[in-house]
Design a protein around this motif. Structure first.
Motif, short mmCIF file in Angstrom:
data_model
loop_
_atom_site.label_atom_id
_atom_site.label_comp_id
_atom_site.label_asym_id
_atom_site.label_seq_id
_atom_site.Cartn_x
_atom_site.Cartn_y
_atom_site.Cartn_z
N ARG A 1 10.48 15.33 47.44
CA ARG A 1 10.28 14.72 48.75
C ARG A 1 11.22 13.54 48.97
NH1 ARG A 1 7.74 10.46 51.08
NH2 ARG A 1 7.20 10.78 53.28
N LEU A 2 11.36 12.67 47.96
CA LEU A 2 12.26 11.54 48.07
C LEU A 2 13.70 12.00 48.26
CD1 LEU A 2 10.87 9.07 45.37
CD2 LEU A 2 10.41 9.11 47.83
N GLU B 1 18.44 13.10 51.88
CA GLU B 1 19.43 14.07 52.34
C GLU B 1 19.18 14.56 53.77
OE1 GLU B 1 19.43 17.16 49.45
OE2 GLU B 1 20.25 15.88 47.85
N GLY B 2 18.08 14.12 54.37
CA GLY B 2 17.78 14.50 55.74
C GLY B 2 17.45 15.98 55.91
#
Length: 271
Positions: A256-257, A262-263
């Motif tokens: 998730r992070l 990275e969008g």
């Protein structure tokens, strides 16, 4: 200063939390409106100190929790909290503090919360620890930690089902979707919904009515009622932070992070 009241402010050492004593009430105000009252570690500590101060002042009978600005609080401030969480040093407890979530130590006096705007995750758990809640009609609530790869660590995953029933709670906790003030009133998560800007005045009015009663009777009624409602849950409260730490160490949380950086949408693998 909130225009609903004309307090003589007596701030705590942390500027993000202000403490006001008014007759038999203590008003505690979250004051980070420039960041939607996001809760960072110093703010959480200052809240605990303010609760301890109110609980140990014999002249204070009822506590009112409220917030400056358009939002009560979006919840945890992830940028400031992440290092503490990753270091496994997070704790709402400490000397001279009462746990604002009431999962270890707890305020022994009645707590009335006035909320508006966004009430997210950690902030919703602060509200759930209150005995009576008044919401502005523009309030939106969420308990969406699962959508971020974590779990409610302040008791939300326990108190919400206890109050509204298992299915009603899981409908919102597991989907991560927000709900509005009308739904919160239907579920019983808030006791009154008022026009925006009137929530604090109404909370104070209720607190003043409560404060007219004998303080020991109020505290004993709360003690017994909370024991009946949550007594069996206290052994589970001890599991909240360890469960959070386990999830912080998973591939899914790391994914998730990385996806945020990275969008892109995350791809979860269940590990």
């Amino acid at each position: 200063m909130n225009r609903e009241l004309t307090p003589k402010m007596n701030p705590t050492e942390q500027e993000t939390v202000h403490y006001e004593k008014r007759d038999r009430l203590a008003l505690i105000r979250l004051d980070r409106p420039d960041v939607a009252n996001a809760i960072d570690p110093p703010t959480l500590q200052a809240l605990g100190e303010s609760y301890h101060r109110a609980d140990n002042d014999e002249e204070v009978v009822v506590v009112v929790l409220h917030a400056a600005g358009p939002d009560f609080s979006v919840g945890l401030d992830p940028v400031s909290f992440l290092p503490t969480l990753q270091a496994r040093t997070y704790s709402p407890d400490g000397p001279g503090r009462i746990n604002p979530f009431g999962t270890t130590t707890r305020l022994s006096k009645p707590l009335v919360a006035a909320v508006q705007g966004r009430v997210g995750a950690m902030a919703h758990e602060l509200m759930l620890a209150a005995d009576i809640r008044v919401a502005a009609s523009d309030t939106g609530f969420s308990q969406g930690e699962v959508s971020r790869g974590t779990t409610p660590a302040g008791g939300g995953g326990l108190r919400m089902p206890l109050e509204v029933g298992w299915g009603n709670a899981m409908r919102w906790i597991l989907t991560g979707e927000p709900w509005d003030a009308a739904e919160a009133l239907r579920l019983g998560l808030v006791q009154e919904v008022v026009e925006p800007g009137r929530q604090l005045a109404r909370a104070v009015a209720l607190a003043e009515m409560i404060a007219a009663h004998p303080p020991l009777a109020l505290r004993e009624t709360l003690r017994v009622g909370r024991l009946a409602m949550e007594g069996h849950a206290h052994q589970v409260f001890a599991e909240l932070v360890p469960a959070l730490y386990r999830l912080l160490g998973t591939q899914d949380f790391a994914e998730r992070l990385e996806a945020l950086r990275e969008g892109r949408d995350p791809v979860y693998v269940g590990r």
